[in-house]
Structure formats: structure tokens, C-alpha cells
Design an enzyme around this catalytic site. Structure first.
Site, PDB file in Angstrom:
ATOM      1  N   MET A  26      -5.454  14.745   9.176  1.00  0.00           N
ATOM      2  CA  MET A  26      -5.540  16.211   9.240  1.00  0.00           C
ATOM      3  C   MET A  26      -6.108  16.744   7.922  1.00  0.00           C
ATOM      4  O   MET A  26      -5.946  17.925   7.609  1.00  0.00           O
ATOM      5  CB  MET A  26      -4.169  16.818   9.536  1.00  0.00           C
ATOM      6  CG  MET A  26      -3.638  16.383  10.909  1.00  0.00           C
ATOM      7  SD  MET A  26      -2.470  17.535  11.661  1.00  0.00           S
ATOM      8  CE  MET A  26      -1.180  17.540  10.454  1.00  0.00           C
ATOM      9  N   HIS A  30      -5.043  12.058   0.490  1.00  0.00           N
ATOM     10  CA  HIS A  30      -4.442  11.485  -0.718  1.00  0.00           C
ATOM     11  C   HIS A  30      -4.695   9.978  -0.717  1.00  0.00           C
ATOM     12  O   HIS A  30      -5.358   9.453   0.198  1.00  0.00           O
ATOM     13  CB  HIS A  30      -2.951  11.831  -0.801  1.00  0.00           C
ATOM     14  CG  HIS A  30      -2.179  11.500   0.449  1.00  0.00           C
ATOM     15  ND1 HIS A  30      -2.003  10.213   0.904  1.00  0.00           N
ATOM     16  CD2 HIS A  30      -1.553  12.299   1.353  1.00  0.00           C
ATOM     17  CE1 HIS A  30      -1.294  10.219   2.016  1.00  0.00           C
ATOM     18  NE2 HIS A  30      -1.027  11.476   2.321  1.00  0.00           N
ATOM     19  N   ASP A  31      -4.153   9.289  -1.725  1.00  0.00           N
ATOM     20  CA  ASP A  31      -4.443   7.861  -1.858  1.00  0.00           C
ATOM     21  C   ASP A  31      -3.993   7.037  -0.646  1.00  0.00           C
ATOM     22  O   ASP A  31      -4.564   5.982  -0.370  1.00  0.00           O
ATOM     23  CB  ASP A  31      -3.777   7.293  -3.122  1.00  0.00           C
ATOM     24  CG  ASP A  31      -4.617   7.592  -4.352  1.00  0.00           C
ATOM     25  OD1 ASP A  31      -5.782   8.023  -4.192  1.00  0.00           O
ATOM     26  OD2 ASP A  31      -4.099   7.413  -5.477  1.00  0.00           O
ATOM     27  N   HIS A  33      -4.274   7.921   2.515  1.00  0.00           N
ATOM     28  CA  HIS A  33      -5.412   7.965   3.452  1.00  0.00           C
ATOM     29  C   HIS A  33      -6.542   7.069   2.956  1.00  0.00           C
ATOM     30  O   HIS A  33      -7.189   6.364   3.728  1.00  0.00           O
ATOM     31  CB  HIS A  33      -5.961   9.391   3.566  1.00  0.00           C
ATOM     32  CG  HIS A  33      -5.016  10.388   4.145  1.00  0.00           C
ATOM     33  ND1 HIS A  33      -4.527  11.448   3.426  1.00  0.00           N
ATOM     34  CD2 HIS A  33      -4.495  10.502   5.398  1.00  0.00           C
ATOM     35  CE1 HIS A  33      -3.740  12.176   4.203  1.00  0.00           C
ATOM     36  NE2 HIS A  33      -3.700  11.626   5.393  1.00  0.00           N
ATOM     37  N   GLN A  57       0.422  20.082  17.474  1.00  0.00           N
ATOM     38  CA  GLN A  57       1.583  19.363  16.949  1.00  0.00           C
ATOM     39  C   GLN A  57       2.411  20.191  15.963  1.00  0.00           C
ATOM     40  O   GLN A  57       3.286  19.645  15.294  1.00  0.00           O
ATOM     41  CB  GLN A  57       1.165  18.015  16.351  1.00  0.00           C
ATOM     42  CG  GLN A  57       0.362  18.085  15.078  1.00  0.00           C
ATOM     43  CD  GLN A  57      -0.219  16.724  14.696  1.00  0.00           C
ATOM     44  OE1 GLN A  57      -1.158  16.249  15.328  1.00  0.00           O
ATOM     45  NE2 GLN A  57       0.328  16.084  13.679  1.00  0.00           N
ATOM     46  N   SER A 185       2.227  12.323   0.594  1.00  0.00           N
ATOM     47  CA  SER A 185       2.130  13.161   1.788  1.00  0.00           C
ATOM     48  C   SER A 185       1.339  14.403   1.422  1.00  0.00           C
ATOM     49  O   SER A 185       1.451  14.907   0.292  1.00  0.00           O
ATOM     50  CB  SER A 185       3.540  13.570   2.233  1.00  0.00           C
ATOM     51  OG  SER A 185       3.488  14.719   3.055  1.00  0.00           O
TER      52      SER A 185
HETATM   53  O1  PAF Z   1      -0.574  11.576  10.979  1.00  0.00           O
HETATM   54  C1  PAF Z   1      -1.374  12.543  11.068  1.00  0.00           C
HETATM   55  O2  PAF Z   1      -2.008  12.954  10.110  1.00  0.00           O
HETATM   56  C2  PAF Z   1      -1.535  13.231  12.410  1.00  0.00           C
HETATM   57  O3  PAF Z   1      -0.338  13.240  13.128  1.00  0.00           O
HETATM   58  C3  PAF Z   1      -2.672  12.636  13.250  1.00  0.00           C
HETATM   59  C4  PAF Z   1      -2.366  11.195  13.649  1.00  0.00           C
HETATM   60  C5  PAF Z   1      -3.984  12.694  12.488  1.00  0.00           C
HETATM   61  C6  PAF Z   1      -2.835  13.432  14.552  1.00  0.00           C
HETATM   62  O4  PAF Z   1      -3.162  14.769  14.310  1.00  0.00           O
END
Ligand code: PAF
Length: 282
Positions: A26, A30-31, A33, A57, A185
Site C-alpha cells: 500500500m 520501508h526496509d 518492503h 480493507q 510498519s
Molecule cells: O499488507 C499489505 O500491505 C496489504 O494488506 C496488501 C497485501 C498490499 C493488500 O492491500
């Protein structure tokens, strides 16, 4: 890095590849990802990221509107780790009509823990991930990478690909942590400096609980008392815990006696206005 704004463009870019390795996000990267992206580079014949803040979500009371959107910085970060293709659709592209068809995960997994405190969260996650998978894995199967920090999400998405026979191999990466142990996060950015210093206490509480379970060995274990003590400890420090709990890794069922099954300690708690989650495998 190629940037695709539409599903059609994305499919065009990916048409000659056989094994995309995909990191859905989304944004506000950050590190953690970037570590997933580095793994994707090793595992696929093309590495793909997506950035899409998925309205489905978020509860109406949650931070959809204020969720940090840092597109240009995210692009620089993705380029720095060699991402090949970024899929960055807008809402009209991914949800051209109101999304009345949704993917409902098994309530036994999805209505507990995160799902109890964020009703509908996993329906929103599964629905968007299904759409993203359809968009990325059009010409071939491939690999999708998720962080272990979202333990319940990972388990549910694994069940989704198994039960819907999707040609996608889900690969998990260890939680990336700051030097003090705080799980990285996107929401850590909401913390004030004082809260940031305190935030590591969530992972400390999980560590202590995991240690207590480990040292109980196969003997008597009053899990409920240990969980309650962990929550009380956080409350005393000014946190509002939603849950701190020991569960079986394979189905997140509660643990009353030690049976040798692999376990995981999971926690979610609010510090000021910021809700943090973490987990630790035992
Ligand atoms: O973990 C996340 O960042 C989100 O839940 C995802 C998997 C990209 C779905 O929007």
C-alpha cells in the site's frame, strides 16, 4: 522501472515473462518492503511491485484518508533495489464499479484476532489481492511475497491460493525490525518521538510471553494467565492492547496445553492513536 497505471499496460509489460515475482504493497515503503523486493529479484524472471491503498480493507473509523501516500519517494526506493515493473492503479482502475463481489475468507481464520477488531478487513485484503493476482499473473503463474509481520494475513492468503487453485507460490519473509526490535510498519510514522521510544515494548511483551511458554516445556501451562499478565503489563505502561495471545501456527487455534505443535505469539495494541501489531514464532 516501468510504471503501469492500468491492468492492460501491466499485462502488456509482463506478456513475455514466465515467472513474475510480485510484492503487493500500500506504499509508504520501508526496509521490510525493500527486503521483499530484493528477494523477488532473486526468485522471479521479472520483479513487480504494486502500490494501491485499498479502501476495502479499512473500517470507516480507520485511517484510509490519512494513510501516508508517498508515491515519488516510493518510486525512488523501488528503483534503488532494481524493481522492474510498478503497478500503481487508481481506484477507478481497480474498482471501476462498486466492488459488490467480494472474496469471503474462512471465518474461522478471518473473524478472529485482527478480524475481530477490524471486521471485514480480510475480506478487503483477499478481494484486492485476488484482483492484483489476476492482473499480474495473467500470462503465467509466479511468486508473491508477503512479510511474516502480518502473520494472519499470510496464513489466509496461503489458504486462498490453495483452495482457489491459483498458480501462485506464496513466499514469506522474516519481519524486518529496527535496531531496538520494533517491527517495521508504515504506521510507525504516526508515532511521536516518545511513543516511538516506547513502541518496542510490544515486541518485548511477546518475547517474554514466548520465553515463558518455552520454559514451561511440555509441563503445565496456564496460557490464559500468561496472556492476561502480558496485556496487564502493557496497560500499566499506557497501552490499550486488543490481544496478546498464543496460537497454533497452522490454524491460529488457541492453546490450552502444549502438544508439540508449532506455536506463535501474536499481539495488537494501541499506543496513543497508533495501532501496532507484531508476532513471534515459538
Ligand atoms: O499488507 C499489505 O500491505 C496489504 O494488506 C496488501 C497485501 C498490499 C493488500 O492491500
Amino acid at each position: 522501472m516501468l510504471i503501469a497505471r492500468t491492468v492492460a499496460e501491466l499485462r502488456q509489460h509482463l506478456r513475455s515473462f514466465h515467472k513474475p515475482a510480485f510484492v503487493p504493497t500500500m506504499g509508504n515503503l520501508h526496509d521490510g518492503h525493500l527486503n521483499l523486493m530484493r528477494m523477488a529479484k532473486q526468485l522471479g524472471d521479472v520483479s513487480v511491485a504494486s502500490i494501491f491503498v485499498n479502501r476495502l480493507q479499512f473500517l470507516p473509523s480507520e485511517d484510509f484518508a490519512s494513510y501516508p501516500r508517498t508515491f515519488e519517494i516510493d518510486c525512488d526506493k523501488l528503483r534503488s533495489v532494481g524493481c522492474d515493473v510498478l503497478f500503481a492503479p487508481d481506484e477507478a482502475e481497480l474498482y471501476p464499479q462498486p466492488q459488490t463481489f467480494k472474496l469471503q475468507p474462512d471465518p474461522a481464520l478471518a473473524d478472529i484476532l485482527e478480524g475481530q477488531f477490524r471486521p471485514g478487513f480480510f475480506t478487503g485484503v483477499c478481494t484486492v489481492v485476488l484482483k492484483l493476482f489476476h492482473s499480474v499473473f495473467t500470462h503465467s503463474g509466479g511468486i508473491a511475497m508477503f512479510g511474516q509481520k502480518d502473520f494472519q494475513q499470510l496464513l489466509i492468503l496461503r489458504r486462498m491460493v490453495e483452495q482457489l487453485a491459483m498458480p501462485v507460490n506464496i513466499v514469506a519473509a522474516n519481519t524486518t525490525r529496527a535496531p531496538d526490535g520494533l517491527a517495521l510498519s508504515s504506521r510507525n510514522g504516526y508515532l511521536s518521538p516518545e511513543e516511538r521510544a516506547e513502541a518496542v515494548q510490544l515486541s518485548m511483551a511477546l518475547k517474554q510471553l514466548a520465553q515463558a511458554v518455552r520454559s514451561a516445556g511440555m509441563g503445565h501451562l496456564d496460557v490464559a494467565a500468561l496472556e492476561a499478565a502480558a496485556m496487564a503489563g502493557l496497560r500499566d505502561r499506557g497501552w490499550q492492547p486488543d490481544y496478546i495471545t498464543v496460537r497454533r501456527q497452522h490454524d491460529l487455534s488457541p492453546v490450552t496445553a502444549l502438544s508439540g505443535d508449532p506455536l506463535v505469539v501474536l499481539g495488537a495494541a494501541r499506543l496513543g492513536k497508533t495501532r501496532l501489531i507484531d508476532n513471534l514464532e515459538i
